[in-house]
Each structure stands twice: as structure tokens, then as C-alpha cells.
Enzyme design. Sequence first.
Site, PDB file in Angstrom:
ATOM      1  N   LYS A  52    -131.574 -45.158 -23.498  1.00 11.43           N
ATOM      2  CA  LYS A  52    -130.729 -45.838 -22.498  1.00 11.43           C
ATOM      3  C   LYS A  52    -131.119 -45.394 -21.083  1.00 11.43           C
ATOM      4  CE  LYS A  52    -127.031 -46.299 -25.859  1.00 11.43           C
ATOM      5  NZ  LYS A  52    -125.714 -45.892 -26.363  1.00 11.43           N
ATOM      6  N   GLN A  96    -121.228 -41.403 -25.492  1.00 14.26           N
ATOM      7  CA  GLN A  96    -122.033 -41.640 -26.692  1.00 14.26           C
ATOM      8  C   GLN A  96    -121.247 -41.242 -27.951  1.00 14.26           C
ATOM      9  OE1 GLN A  96    -125.154 -43.110 -26.874  1.00 14.26           O
ATOM     10  NE2 GLN A  96    -124.838 -43.038 -29.075  1.00 14.26           N
ATOM     11  N   ASP A 119    -119.375 -50.226 -22.441  1.00  9.31           N
ATOM     12  CA  ASP A 119    -119.473 -50.358 -23.901  1.00  9.31           C
ATOM     13  C   ASP A 119    -118.409 -51.317 -24.450  1.00  9.31           C
ATOM     14  OD1 ASP A 119    -121.616 -49.155 -25.156  1.00  9.31           O
ATOM     15  OD2 ASP A 119    -120.679 -47.171 -25.284  1.00  9.31           O
TER      16      ASP A 119
HETATM   17  C1  BQF Z   1    -134.795 -50.458 -33.023  1.00 13.32           C
HETATM   18  C2  BQF Z   1    -125.969 -46.602 -32.824  1.00 13.32           C
HETATM   19  C3  BQF Z   1    -124.888 -46.157 -34.929  1.00 13.32           C
HETATM   20  C4  BQF Z   1    -124.033 -45.253 -34.317  1.00 13.32           C
HETATM   21  C5  BQF Z   1    -124.137 -45.006 -32.965  1.00 13.32           C
HETATM   22  C6  BQF Z   1    -133.681 -49.741 -30.917  1.00 13.32           C
HETATM   23  C7  BQF Z   1    -131.615 -48.519 -30.949  1.00 13.32           C
HETATM   24  C8  BQF Z   1    -131.665 -48.500 -32.329  1.00 13.32           C
HETATM   25  C9  BQF Z   1    -132.703 -49.120 -33.004  1.00 13.32           C
HETATM   26  C10 BQF Z   1    -130.503 -47.863 -30.212  1.00 13.32           C
HETATM   27  C11 BQF Z   1    -126.985 -47.270 -32.006  1.00 13.32           C
HETATM   28  C12 BQF Z   1    -127.946 -48.224 -32.587  1.00 13.32           C
HETATM   29  C13 BQF Z   1    -127.066 -46.931 -30.651  1.00 13.32           C
HETATM   30  C14 BQF Z   1    -133.707 -49.740 -32.302  1.00 13.32           C
HETATM   31  C15 BQF Z   1    -128.116 -47.501 -29.751  1.00 13.32           C
HETATM   32  C16 BQF Z   1    -128.717 -49.004 -31.540  1.00 13.32           C
HETATM   33  O1  BQF Z   1    -135.903 -50.590 -32.495  1.00 13.32           O
HETATM   34  O2  BQF Z   1    -134.524 -50.962 -34.117  1.00 13.32           O
HETATM   35  C17 BQF Z   1    -132.629 -49.130 -30.243  1.00 13.32           C
HETATM   36  O3  BQF Z   1    -130.800 -47.085 -29.340  1.00 13.32           O
HETATM   37  N1  BQF Z   1    -129.174 -48.139 -30.490  1.00 13.32           N
HETATM   38  C18 BQF Z   1    -126.125 -46.000 -30.119  1.00 13.32           C
HETATM   39  O4  BQF Z   1    -126.156 -45.688 -28.938  1.00 13.32           O
HETATM   40  O5  BQF Z   1    -125.203 -45.441 -30.900  1.00 13.32           O
HETATM   41  C19 BQF Z   1    -125.095 -45.680 -32.222  1.00 13.32           C
HETATM   42  C20 BQF Z   1    -125.837 -46.830 -34.194  1.00 13.32           C
END
Ligand code: BQF
Length: 292
Positions: A52, A96, A119
Amino acid sequence: MEILDGKKVSNQIKEEITVEVAQMKARGEKVPHLAAVLVGNDGASLTYVGSKVRSCKKIGFESTLIHLPEETTEEDLLKQVHELNNDPNIDGYIVQLPLPKHIDEEKVLMAVDPDKDVDGFHPTNFGKMALDMETFISATPFGIMELLKRYNVETEGKHTVVIGRSHIVGRPISILMSQKGNPGNSTVTLAHSRTKNLKELTLQADIVISALGVPKFLKADMVKDGVTVIDVGITRVPDETSSKGYYITGDVDFENVSKKAAYITPVPGGVGPMTIAMLLKNTLLARERHNA
Ligand code: BQF
């Protein structure tokens, strides 16, 4: 079969935002500033927050990472949240998830100023979303809608089966898909752990959105020909032969389901990158609203 390439579309969206930020700058305006609060050192969370912050730099946003130790008390985290609420430099911020077990997530999310809640997790913003009002739509459901829109996937009158009722993905996407609009106007079934005969439902689905977190759960014999499949699952499976020590897999048995699908999202490179892009989009919106 067409791949819904979230990596590609997210890069397009980031380029569009880059242009808008450059224009803001040229007009002498302040550029969007996103802050992220990370508590502890969960490996996946570190990766997500890192990507991010990196994306912010790439598109010309300002960003601030506030990394607090695992032992941070709920009280101290709430203090940090109030500081961000009162900091005029910060347009939007995220806390987060998941938070350490000793902290009440709901209490923290409720303390975020809804006008900075990029968010979209605050009850005010979730409520506005459910009522079709202007708000911050959570990045993952927003990203799924944007992906369907940019590939012109027909949703009107279609039967969409959502698997999983989480507050962050399943519940909101079930609302958005049933709302008036394009994408939207879908007939939605929200399935979950207590659903009986799930396969009977998914076999009737024109669109399956799986947000369950069980690797390769959705099999080819559970879907009909021509289905659209959106895979929101991302599970890290330990793998000693990989340099990272794990590989990432979705909820969908991609190899076999893709043979029957009209459209399908890959993992990685599907919904995940769209989540990041829409967080940035929300931060741009926050900046624009603060200007207005
Ligand atoms: C990709 C998230 C579960 C719990 C908390 C790119 C992300 C993921 C995959 C990513 C996620 C999932 C995020 C891919 C943010 C998505 O190339 O497939 C990016 O950074 N995500 C999060 O901040 O918290 C989570 C999933």
C-alpha cells in the site's frame, strides 16, 4: 474463457490516479495523503501494508506508516486513531487488520472518523453503502465491482452466489451486486457455513463470488458451463521448495474450474491488486471531498 486480469486493470487505475494527482499538484493543491497503522509483525500484514505504501509513492501520494509494537494497548491504539482524526495533513487512513487478540477491533474501527475511513469499515460508511448513499465502499468489494465493470461482465438479472458472509467482503458484495446499477441488478444468494446443499446453489449460479479462505474449495463439478468466477480467497500454503517458504492459493480449483468458466479471476493477480487500487481511489476521493 477470459481471465479477469486484476493486475492489469489495477495498473490502469493507478495510471489514471497518477494523472489526477499530477493535475492537483500543477494547480498548487495538496496531494492525497494516506496513513496506515500496523500493530505487530504479522507476515502477511507487513506485505499488504508495504505494498500500500509503495503504491502511494508510485502514484504521487504522500504516505505515512505508523508501525506499533505487538504489545501496544487498546488505549494507546485509540490515542493514535484520535491523533490521525485530528491531523489535518492526513486525508485518509487505515488500521491494518487483523489486530492482535488483546485489542477490540470493533472499538478501534468505530473510533475512526468516517470522513477519513478509506477502508469503509465504520458502521456509518457501511450503512451508507447499504442505502446507496455516497460513501467509501470497502476496497475489496469496490474492486470486484470495478473489475466486472471494466470487463463488461453482464450482471443484470443474473444469479450471483456469494460464498462467505464476512463484514469485509461477503456481506457488502452481496448488497452491492443486488443494488440497482451496472454492475448490479443481480439476484443474490448469500451462502455461508450453515448453508445446506451449497453445490445445488452454485450449480445454478451465473456468477460465483467465493470469499471463504479454503484453498481449492470450489471444484469444477460445482459450477455450470459459462459461469463467471470471482476468487477472493488468498491462503498461504507452506512450501519448502518456494523461496518465500509458501505459495498463495485461492478458494477456486482454477485449473479445472477455468475450463468451464466464461470469466475467471486468477490468484494471485485477480481481486488482490484491485483491493490496493480501490484503496488509493478512496484516498483520492477523500482528498477531493476535503477540498470541496
Ligand atoms: C495478488 C487481506 C485478508 C486479510 C487481511 C495483491 C494483495 C493481495 C494479493 C493485498 C488483503 C488481501 C489485504 C494480491 C490487501 C489483498 O496479487 O493476488 C495484493 O495486498 N491485499 C489486506 O490489506 O488485508 C487483508 C486479506
